[in-house]
Design an enzyme around this catalytic site. Structure first.
Site, PDB file in Angstrom:
ATOM      1  N   LEU A 108      73.864  39.612  29.210  1.00 24.29           N
ATOM      2  CA  LEU A 108      72.660  39.113  28.541  1.00 24.29           C
ATOM      3  C   LEU A 108      71.721  40.302  28.360  1.00 24.29           C
ATOM      4  CD1 LEU A 108      72.295  35.884  30.735  1.00 24.29           C
ATOM      5  CD2 LEU A 108      73.403  36.095  28.489  1.00 24.29           C
ATOM      6  N   ASN A 109      71.529  40.710  27.101  1.00 27.48           N
ATOM      7  CA  ASN A 109      70.853  41.972  26.796  1.00 27.48           C
ATOM      8  C   ASN A 109      69.676  41.751  25.847  1.00 27.48           C
ATOM      9  OD1 ASN A 109      70.678  44.891  26.785  1.00 27.48           O
ATOM     10  ND2 ASN A 109      71.530  44.856  24.719  1.00 27.48           N
ATOM     11  N   GLY A 111      66.420  41.284  26.769  1.00 28.95           N
ATOM     12  CA  GLY A 111      65.097  41.597  27.316  1.00 28.95           C
ATOM     13  C   GLY A 111      64.632  43.015  27.042  1.00 28.95           C
ATOM     14  N   LYS A 122      65.589  46.790  27.877  1.00 26.89           N
ATOM     15  CA  LYS A 122      65.556  47.094  29.316  1.00 26.89           C
ATOM     16  C   LYS A 122      66.845  47.804  29.750  1.00 26.89           C
ATOM     17  CE  LYS A 122      64.733  45.041  33.810  1.00 26.89           C
ATOM     18  NZ  LYS A 122      64.522  43.817  34.587  1.00 26.89           N
ATOM     19  N   GLN A 185      71.078  36.525  19.761  1.00 31.47           N
ATOM     20  CA  GLN A 185      70.488  35.248  20.131  1.00 31.47           C
ATOM     21  C   GLN A 185      69.762  34.678  18.922  1.00 31.47           C
ATOM     22  OE1 GLN A 185      68.387  36.512  23.744  1.00 31.47           O
ATOM     23  NE2 GLN A 185      67.946  34.375  24.102  1.00 31.47           N
ATOM     24  N   ASP A 248      70.631  43.374  34.024  1.00 28.25           N
ATOM     25  CA  ASP A 248      69.889  44.079  35.079  1.00 28.25           C
ATOM     26  C   ASP A 248      70.320  43.678  36.491  1.00 28.25           C
ATOM     27  OD1 ASP A 248      68.742  41.586  35.391  1.00 28.25           O
ATOM     28  OD2 ASP A 248      66.716  42.190  34.806  1.00 28.25           O
ATOM     29  N   LYS A 391      64.164  44.084  38.710  1.00 28.86           N
ATOM     30  CA  LYS A 391      63.095  43.484  37.899  1.00 28.86           C
ATOM     31  C   LYS A 391      61.811  44.309  37.984  1.00 28.86           C
ATOM     32  CE  LYS A 391      65.505  39.676  37.033  1.00 28.86           C
ATOM     33  NZ  LYS A 391      66.103  39.507  35.693  1.00 28.86           N
TER      34      LYS A 391
END
Length: 503
Positions: A108-109, A111, A122, A185, A248, A391
């Site tokens: 999941l990329n 952010g 990120k 997305q 992350d 985070k």
């Protein structure tokens, strides 16, 4: 109850239904207007996105009260939460390469690095020896492909915020032994909280329009993966499962024992979904947990919990595990459930205030919430080492330190650390941005024997500092503390003003 009460209740229900229909009709008209502002491919993509948004908006208008009844919540049966130790005790078969050839890794990329003071995705923040999250992911998968002579592809789910930058960066992996695919997305319109209409006036993304849109949470993976055509492409190539995780989370590597467990379930009980969970600590009390609800495994998030039961939800004794968001999911099942429109993930209503002061809401879903729709779903209780999210700069300090060693893109706890838990690290606001954080350390301290570190105020660290036990360093407003090179702080509180100048 009088007849009048009945009539007034019926009248109210009818009024509310009319109001819902009115909101829905108006929303549909506004979306049609937005579509007329684009042409060609952009219009087609937006059309697909808007279909998903309409479905979510319709369900949002239907919601009445909490999505769970507290008295129906049960602890999951033991046979549905498998302990990792038992899974690891099973020897790996010679056919492990065949299983790997049926696997796809999805990260999941979507952010941005803004919360850590960085521009762009990120995933391009350097986290260890100049390696970014993305570098480490590519190294891990390349190592698998070379070791077992297999073809495990990497798929990145980008958002409109990260797609362009990510695609430029991917060029540097051209000669690595990893096939990399991307898909985007969905892009949904933010909704004015008062009018329940889209904030956007056209499909533009720049200038004043930038904050009119949002990526709708990682639960959107199912629809956007399907709509991209990549899902069908991978099924046609003989792939059966995806391993999904946040980019992350540096602990989320392909685990051969879990993969083997997944592939060796009885034919009549073929598992379509595994959620990795781990034991909850006081730091994880807000994390979603697995429950048994209506005879199905279900993810319970804090946002779904009635206010009267929030403290109970946070209890480490009642709800002992939480979701790591490391998920193993059947591709064929995703295709089936999407085509039948039976995912039914709970809606997360996320309120935001835009720069101009406008209050908006965005409707989101979480990828793990779909677990209840899949057949023979399981939880696997994994070691904490599989949950290593970065985070904040406090997390970054841990993964950059000698607590971990790096091998083929994977971080493992150093054997020199005598106990398996990671220290509790809390760095103050002077360390929030990665750039500032790096400026404050001449080198990352030795933390092998550290239990707890709190740093607040204007503090810098010289080279080869060693931190042990509990260390608290507090520079009050206007003061500055420079920890000198070679200092050893063990069970110390440092406060006030400390500057040692070289001469």
């Amino acid at each position: 109850m009088s007849v009048l009460d009945d009539i007034s209740k019926a009248g109210m229900a009818e009024f509310q239904e009319k109001l819902r229909l009115q909101h829905e009709t108006t929303m549909h008209k506004e979306l049609e207007k937005l579509l007329t502002t684009a042409k060609g491919a952009e219009q087609e993509i937006s059309k697909k996105d808007f279909e998903g948004f309409k479905n979510l908006f319709h369900r949002f208008l239907q919601v009445k009260g909490p999505s769970v009844k507290w008295d129906k919540i049960h602890k999951p049966p033991e046979d549905l939460i498998h302990p990792y130790d038992k899974i690891k005790a099973q020897a790996l078969p010679d056919s492990v390469a065949a299983s790997l050839n049926k696997l796809v890794v999805v990260k999941l990329n979507g952010g941005l690095g803004t919360s850590m003071g960085c521009k762009g995705p990120k995933s391009v923040i350097s986290v260890r020896n100049e390696n970014t999250f993305l570098d480490l992911t590519v190294h891990q998968i390349e190592h698998l492909n070379k070791t077992f002579n297999v073809d495990v592809p990497l798929v990145l789910m980008n958002s409109f915020n990260t797609d362009e930058d990510t695609k430029k960066i991917l060029q540097k992996y051209t000669h690595h032994r990893v096939h990399i695919h991307t898909f985007n997305q969905s892009r949904y319109p933010r909704i004015n909280k008062e009018s329940l209409l889209p904030v956007a006036k056209d499909l533009g993304m720049h200038g004043d329009h930038a904050d009119a849109w949002y990526p709708p949470g990682h639960g959107d993976i199912y629809a956007s993966f399907y709509n991209s055509g990549l899902l069908d492409q991978l099924i046609a190539a003989g792939k059966e499962y995806i391993f999904v995780s946040n980019i992350d989370n540096l602990g989320a590597t392909v685990d051969l024992f879990i993969l083997n467990h997944l592939m060796t379930q009885p034919k009549d009980k073929r598992c379509e979904f595994i959620m990795e969970v781990t034991d909850k600590t006081r730091a994880d009390v807000k994390g979603g947990t697995l429950i048994q609800y209506d005879d199905k495994l279900r993810l319970l998030e804090i946002a779904q919990v009635p206010k009267a039961h929030v403290d109970e939800f946070k209890s480490v004794t009642k709800f002992k595990i939480f979701n790591t968001n490391n998920l193993w999911i059947s591709l064929a099942a995703i295709k089936r459930l999407h085509e039948q429109n039976t995912m039914d993930m709970e809606i997360i209503v996320n309120p935001k205030t835009l720069d101009g002061g406008l209050n908006v809401i965005q409707l989101e879903t979480a990828v793990g919430a779909a677990i209840k729709a899949f057949d023979n779903a399981l939880g696997v209780n994994v070691p904490r080492s599989r949950f290593l999210p970065v985070k904040t700069s406090s997390d970054l300090l841990l993964v950059m330190s000698n607590l971990y060693s790096l091998d083929a893109g994977s971080l493992t706890m150093s054997k020199k650390r005598e106990f398996p838990s990671t220290p509790h690290v809390k760095l103050g606001s002077s360390f929030t941005k990665v750039h500032d954080f790096l400026m404050r350390f001449e080198s990352i301290p030795d933390m092998l024997e550290l239990d707890h570190l709190t740093v607040s105020g204007d503090v810098t660290f010289g080279k080869n500092v060693s931190l042990k036990g509990t260390v608290i360093i507090i520079a009050n407003h206007g003061d500055r503390i420079d920890i000198p090179a070679g200092a050893v702080l063990e069970n110390k509180i440092v406060s006030g003003n400390l500057r040692i100048l070289d001469h």
